[in-house]
Design a protein around this motif. Structure first.
Motif, PDB file in Angstrom:
ATOM      1  N   ALA A 131     -17.783 -11.055 -58.515  1.00  0.00           N
ATOM      2  CA  ALA A 131     -19.149 -11.524 -58.661  1.00  0.00           C
ATOM      3  C   ALA A 131     -19.548 -12.618 -59.708  1.00  0.00           C
ATOM      4  N   TRP A 132     -18.806 -12.505 -60.903  1.00  0.00           N
ATOM      5  CA  TRP A 132     -19.006 -13.691 -61.888  1.00  0.00           C
ATOM      6  C   TRP A 132     -18.320 -14.884 -61.370  1.00  0.00           C
ATOM      7  N   PHE A 133     -17.015 -14.703 -60.437  1.00  0.00           N
ATOM      8  CA  PHE A 133     -16.304 -16.112 -60.101  1.00  0.00           C
ATOM      9  C   PHE A 133     -17.421 -16.522 -59.062  1.00  0.00           C
ATOM     10  N   ILE A 134     -18.189 -16.012 -58.114  1.00  0.00           N
ATOM     11  CA  ILE A 134     -19.065 -16.787 -57.217  1.00  0.00           C
ATOM     12  C   ILE A 134     -19.978 -17.256 -57.915  1.00  0.00           C
ATOM     13  N   TYR A 135     -20.546 -16.470 -59.015  1.00  0.00           N
ATOM     14  CA  TYR A 135     -21.576 -17.194 -59.750  1.00  0.00           C
ATOM     15  C   TYR A 135     -21.235 -18.481 -60.430  1.00  0.00           C
ATOM     16  N   SER A 136     -19.914 -18.434 -61.034  1.00  0.00           N
ATOM     17  CA  SER A 136     -19.474 -19.484 -61.716  1.00  0.00           C
ATOM     18  C   SER A 136     -19.472 -20.820 -60.802  1.00  0.00           C
ATOM     19  N   LEU A 137     -19.008 -20.690 -59.458  1.00  0.00           N
ATOM     20  CA  LEU A 137     -18.886 -21.511 -58.397  1.00  0.00           C
ATOM     21  C   LEU A 137     -20.164 -22.283 -58.033  1.00  0.00           C
ATOM     22  N   VAL A 138     -21.016 -21.223 -57.977  1.00  0.00           N
ATOM     23  CA  VAL A 138     -22.413 -21.909 -57.609  1.00  0.00           C
ATOM     24  C   VAL A 138     -23.023 -22.616 -58.751  1.00  0.00           C
ATOM     25  N   GLN A 139     -22.566 -22.404 -59.790  1.00  0.00           N
ATOM     26  CA  GLN A 139     -22.998 -23.230 -60.847  1.00  0.00           C
ATOM     27  C   GLN A 139     -22.770 -24.880 -61.121  1.00  0.00           C
ATOM     28  N   LEU A 140     -21.522 -25.056 -60.274  1.00  0.00           N
ATOM     29  CA  LEU A 140     -20.959 -26.137 -60.159  1.00  0.00           C
ATOM     30  C   LEU A 140     -21.570 -27.137 -59.326  1.00  0.00           C
ATOM     31  N   PRO A 141     -21.867 -28.375 -59.736  1.00  0.00           N
ATOM     32  CA  PRO A 141     -22.646 -29.461 -58.855  1.00  0.00           C
ATOM     33  C   PRO A 141     -21.552 -29.905 -57.659  1.00  0.00           C
ATOM     34  N   ASP A 142     -22.140 -29.799 -56.564  1.00  0.00           N
ATOM     35  CA  ASP A 142     -21.246 -30.318 -55.063  1.00  0.00           C
ATOM     36  C   ASP A 142     -19.823 -29.712 -55.146  1.00  0.00           C
ATOM     37  N   PHE A 143     -19.721 -28.628 -55.501  1.00  0.00           N
ATOM     38  CA  PHE A 143     -18.511 -27.949 -55.198  1.00  0.00           C
ATOM     39  C   PHE A 143     -17.889 -27.654 -53.753  1.00  0.00           C
ATOM     40  N   GLU A 144     -16.744 -28.300 -53.569  1.00  0.00           N
ATOM     41  CA  GLU A 144     -16.273 -28.016 -52.305  1.00  0.00           C
ATOM     42  C   GLU A 144     -15.516 -26.994 -51.961  1.00  0.00           C
ATOM     43  N   TRP A 145     -16.244 -26.012 -51.178  1.00  0.00           N
ATOM     44  CA  TRP A 145     -15.749 -24.938 -50.766  1.00  0.00           C
ATOM     45  C   TRP A 145     -14.736 -24.495 -50.042  1.00  0.00           C
ATOM     46  N   LEU A 146     -14.228 -25.602 -49.477  1.00  0.00           N
ATOM     47  CA  LEU A 146     -13.062 -25.759 -48.726  1.00  0.00           C
ATOM     48  C   LEU A 146     -11.442 -25.492 -49.682  1.00  0.00           C
ATOM     49  N   ARG A 147     -11.801 -25.860 -51.197  1.00  0.00           N
ATOM     50  CA  ARG A 147     -10.946 -25.894 -52.027  1.00  0.00           C
ATOM     51  C   ARG A 147     -10.452 -24.184 -52.173  1.00  0.00           C
ATOM     52  N   LEU A 148     -11.288 -23.293 -51.837  1.00  0.00           N
ATOM     53  CA  LEU A 148     -11.010 -21.843 -51.910  1.00  0.00           C
ATOM     54  C   LEU A 148      -9.818 -21.586 -51.076  1.00  0.00           C
ATOM     55  N   LEU A 149      -9.460 -22.284 -50.260  1.00  0.00           N
ATOM     56  CA  LEU A 149      -8.442 -22.026 -49.329  1.00  0.00           C
ATOM     57  C   LEU A 149      -6.802 -22.130 -50.288  1.00  0.00           C
ATOM     58  N   TRP A 150      -6.853 -23.057 -51.475  1.00  0.00           N
ATOM     59  CA  TRP A 150      -5.859 -23.221 -52.064  1.00  0.00           C
ATOM     60  C   TRP A 150      -5.554 -21.749 -52.841  1.00  0.00           C
ATOM     61  N   LEU A 151      -6.597 -20.851 -52.936  1.00  0.00           N
ATOM     62  CA  LEU A 151      -6.222 -19.558 -53.727  1.00  0.00           C
ATOM     63  C   LEU A 151      -5.644 -18.658 -52.885  1.00  0.00           C
ATOM     64  N   LEU A 152      -5.712 -18.817 -51.523  1.00  0.00           N
ATOM     65  CA  LEU A 152      -4.826 -18.036 -50.727  1.00  0.00           C
ATOM     66  C   LEU A 152      -3.369 -18.006 -50.900  1.00  0.00           C
ATOM     67  N   VAL A 153      -2.962 -19.260 -51.424  1.00  0.00           N
ATOM     68  CA  VAL A 153      -1.246 -19.514 -51.840  1.00  0.00           C
ATOM     69  C   VAL A 153      -1.257 -19.212 -53.194  1.00  0.00           C
TER      70      VAL A 153
END
Length: 264
Positions: A131-153
């Motif tokens: 929940a904190w992780f998602i909150y922190s990403l929402v606070q970033l301006p213009d975050f590219e959500w596709l970058r989350l795919l990197w975390l799968l690796v």
């Protein structure tokens, strides 16, 4: 493929058994969740206070540091659920003779030692960390959500590297009857990985990404979200995780040569 399916089914059975066992002690279940909540709050408050006095720490501002903390909470939550209790009790299993029983089982000894017990109480902590992780990403301006795919690796590779290093340190209990001091050293090393690598001087940053790679646990996945992709670094993390798991297995076989049964 059949072997992987067999071990996956075995782990699911072990996880289900652990969950049932943990629910028998509901107060302890809730206490462990509360304890880690205070740890999370301590980490958050520490950096929130520091950023009241400086706009940046290392390369990151407050919003980026919150993302790092979110990654760290998720990785730490997964580690605590899957691995922590088994590896923390390694020395006790050796001294009490429980290792004899595990070695006698018709299954890979490293697997059963590492995954015998899941800390299911930590699922609540993982949910809070996410929940904190998602909150922190929402606070970033213009975050590219596709970058989350990197975390799968990168997160699985970081967990594998973390596991391999911790397993090698825990395995020393087979060689030395008492290795509590070595385990204490491990916790200090682990704490280095719980801080962003950018706060360290260049030579030490290189050290925790290569020779003692605790920096790949949370810093590299966070960088994949916050900075332009460093494909060479990401490839190194993948190769490193495979190398470390191989070396951990070799060290385990080496350590077993020094083991004498508790009944002998």
């Amino acid at each position: 493929m059949k072997t992987l399916k067999k071990y996956f089914s075995l782990y699911l059975a072990l996880f289900r058994t652990s969950f049932i066992a943990d629910l028998e002690y509901r107060v302890n279940f809730l206490t462990r969740i509360a304890t880690d909540i205070f740890w999370y709050l301590a980490q958050i408050i520490t950096f929130e206070v520091l950023f009241r006095h400086t706009p940046k720490i290392g390369d990151w501002n407050l919003e980026q540091m919150r993302v790092f903390l979110g990654v760290m909470f998720v990785v730490d939550g997964l580690y605590m659920i899957i691995l922590s209790e088994n590896l923390d009790q390694f020395s006790e299993k050796v001294r009490k003779g429980d290792l004899d029983l595990l070695l006698a089982k018709p299954v890979n000894s490293q697997f059963i030692l590492s995954l015998q017990k899941a800390s299911t109480a930590m699922i609540g902590n993982l949910m809070l960390g996410t929940a904190w992780f998602i909150y922190s990403l929402v606070q970033l301006p213009d975050f590219e959500w596709l970058r989350l795919l990197w975390l799968l690796v990168l997160i699985p590779c970081g967990l594998i590297a973390l596991y391999a290093m911790r397993f090698v340190m825990a395995s020393t209990a087979v060689i030395f009857a008492r290795s509590e001091n070595l385990q204490f050293i491990w916790y200090q090393i682990y704490r280095l990985g719980m801080r962003p690598d950018s706060i360290y001087v260049p030579w030490f940053k290189w050290f925790i990404l290569t020779a003692l790679p605790v920096g790949v646990i949370a810093s590299v996945p966070a960088r994949a979200l916050l900075e332009p992709p460093n494909f060479l670094l990401f490839a190194w993390v993948v190769v490193l995780s495979g190398l470390l798991i191989y070396l951990s297995n070799k060290f385990w076989k080496f350590a077993l040569k020094f083991y004498s049964s508790a009944s002998s």
